[in-house]
Design an enzyme around this catalytic site. Structure first.
Site, PDB file in Angstrom:
ATOM      1  N   CYS A 114       4.035  -4.157   6.549  1.00 24.91           N
ATOM      2  CA  CYS A 114       3.369  -3.975   5.136  1.00 24.91           C
ATOM      3  C   CYS A 114       4.707  -3.716   4.131  1.00 24.91           C
ATOM      4  O   CYS A 114       5.676  -3.360   4.851  1.00 24.91           O
ATOM      5  CB  CYS A 114       2.487  -2.850   5.179  1.00 24.91           C
ATOM      6  N   HIS A 120       0.829  -1.140   0.034  1.00 24.13           N
ATOM      7  CA  HIS A 120      -0.116  -0.083  -0.227  1.00 24.13           C
ATOM      8  C   HIS A 120       0.864   1.294   0.068  1.00 24.13           C
ATOM      9  O   HIS A 120       2.253   0.956   0.347  1.00 24.13           O
ATOM     10  CB  HIS A 120      -1.055  -0.160   1.032  1.00 24.13           C
TER      11      HIS A 120
END
Length: 404
Positions: A349, A331
């Site tokens: 992430c 992301h």
């Protein structure tokens, strides 16, 4: 179990045949049901009628009810489930001596059977009785591990989740069928007592069609359980999209059908024991895309670090491609742009700038592959999303109930 009142019962062996779902309607019949027959004036024997199964045997609902005539032909057959009011459809053989139900029966049901046969002189014989289907201790019903809507990447994992523990995994596994076009070898792996997954040795070939079918209904599967209603699904596999993310180079490379099409800097999960939370490395191993959300609030309380705790955060993030159940995403993260390509500082992430995150969001879809190496984290587990590809092929084969 069958109970019969009438004339001319003949004991016959059970015949097995699969059926379809039970539907309401009128059972196939030829003519009207008449009264019990007697020998004719010429002394010709009356026709006899027998139902299968005979005696005290209980019928598996996957098998048919069979009505047979001897010394004549069947004139009418009516089979009804009095618990539902449904009539059972059936088919008469070309010589009109055998009627076989074609609807799928139900567990723990009593079917009323009325049949009439006539001898060569047309004298009728009526037979009435009951057929009882098996009453299991329980029914284990399967659900698809992956729905079949849309198309999928080459990392597609398929399988089943049962609603009860399976005692006889080998019997269940034998009844499962996967066919692929083009043909590819694969195998089953039991994740736990209720869940079984299927994958090939290597990724699916681009453009593959994969069909999963079960045939458990009416089958004893251990512990008094029987199989529930069967399921099937057909999956379409699109082009190969594989991303390779390296925690040492801090780069992610995207390959389309084996050709490199994009390279982008990233920041993975931090391995340093920095306060307040300590290391949060990304999991090593092969991930697959589980879903996408263009905008999402990332909340550390989802993994136990809640408001008031050291390290708590709650922040909006864009262009989120989920790759594990543990909250790992590809992301956008504008706060880490300065170290993307040089350092791993995230909470697990794979952080990117806006342009690169949007490109991956638009390009990668469910089943596409993200291979993570050199992250400093533990191996992705099979229960953490679709971590099946992280298991070696030899270990995968050993996870089959039919191994050896």
């Amino acid at each position: 179990m069958i109970r019969i009142a009438g004339l001319g019962l003949a004991a016959l062996l059970l015949a097995a045949c699969s059926g379809n779902s039970e539907t309401a309607g009128t059972a196939q019949a030829v003519g009207a049901i008449g009264a019990a027959g007697t020998p004719t004036a010429s002394g010709m024997p009356a026709a006899t009628v027998a139902f299968l199964p005979a005696g005290e045997e209980q019928l598996s609902p996957k098998d048919p009810i069979v009505v047979k005539a001897s010394g004549g032909t069947l004139q009418a057959v009516a089979v009804t489930n009095p618990q539902t009011g449904n009539a059972v459809q059936g088919e008469l053989s070309p010589d009109k001596t055998t009627w076989t139900s074609k609807d799928r029966l139900r567990y723990a049901s009593t079917y009323q059977v009325v049949a009439t046969a006539v001898n060569q002189e047309g004298a009728p014989t009526e037979q009435r009785g009951e057929v009882h289907t098996v009453k299991p201790a329980g029914v284990a019903s399967p659900a698809l591990f992956q729905s079949a809507s849309g198309d999928f990447g080459v990392g597609l994992i398929i399988g089943l989740k049962f609603d009860r523990d399976i005692a006889d995994k080998a019997t269940v596994e034998k009844s499962l069928k996967v066919t692929s076009s083009p043909s590819q070898d694969g195998g089953w792996y039991w994740v736990n007592k209720r869940e079984v997954h299927y994958r090939p040795k290597d990724y699916w070939k681009p453009g593959s069609t994969v069909k999963l079918e079960t045939a458990n209904f009416g089958t004893p599967i251990g512990g008094g359980l029987y199989g529930g209603q069967d399921v099937s699904a057909t999956y379409k596999v699109h082009d190969s999209w594989v991303a390779k993310a390296d925690g040492k180079t801090h780069q992610i490379k995207a390959f389309h059908n084996g050709q490199l099409v994009k390279t982008a800097p990233i920041s993975m999960g931090k391995t340093a024991d920095t306060p307040p939370r300590g290391p949060t490395p990304t999991f090593n191993g092969t991930h697959t895309v589980l879903g996408k959300e263009d905008h999402k609030i990332m909340d550390s309380c989802s993994y136990g670090v809640c408001e008031g705790d050291p390290g708590y955060y709650k922040a909006p993030e864009n262009w989120n491609v989920r790759i594990s159940n543990d909250g790992e995403y590809l992301h956008e993260n504008l706060k880490t742009v300065g170290v993307q390509g040089s350092d791993n500082v995230s909470n697990g992430c794979l952080n990117m700038n806006t342009e690169n995150a949007k490109w991956f969001f638009d390009t990668f879809n469910v089943g596409d592959v993200v291979e993570v190496t050199n992250s400093g984290g533990p191996q992705l587990s099979i229960n953490n999303g679709h971590g099946d590809w992280a298991i070696s092929w030899s270990a995968w084969q050993a996870g089959s109930a039919l191994h050896g």
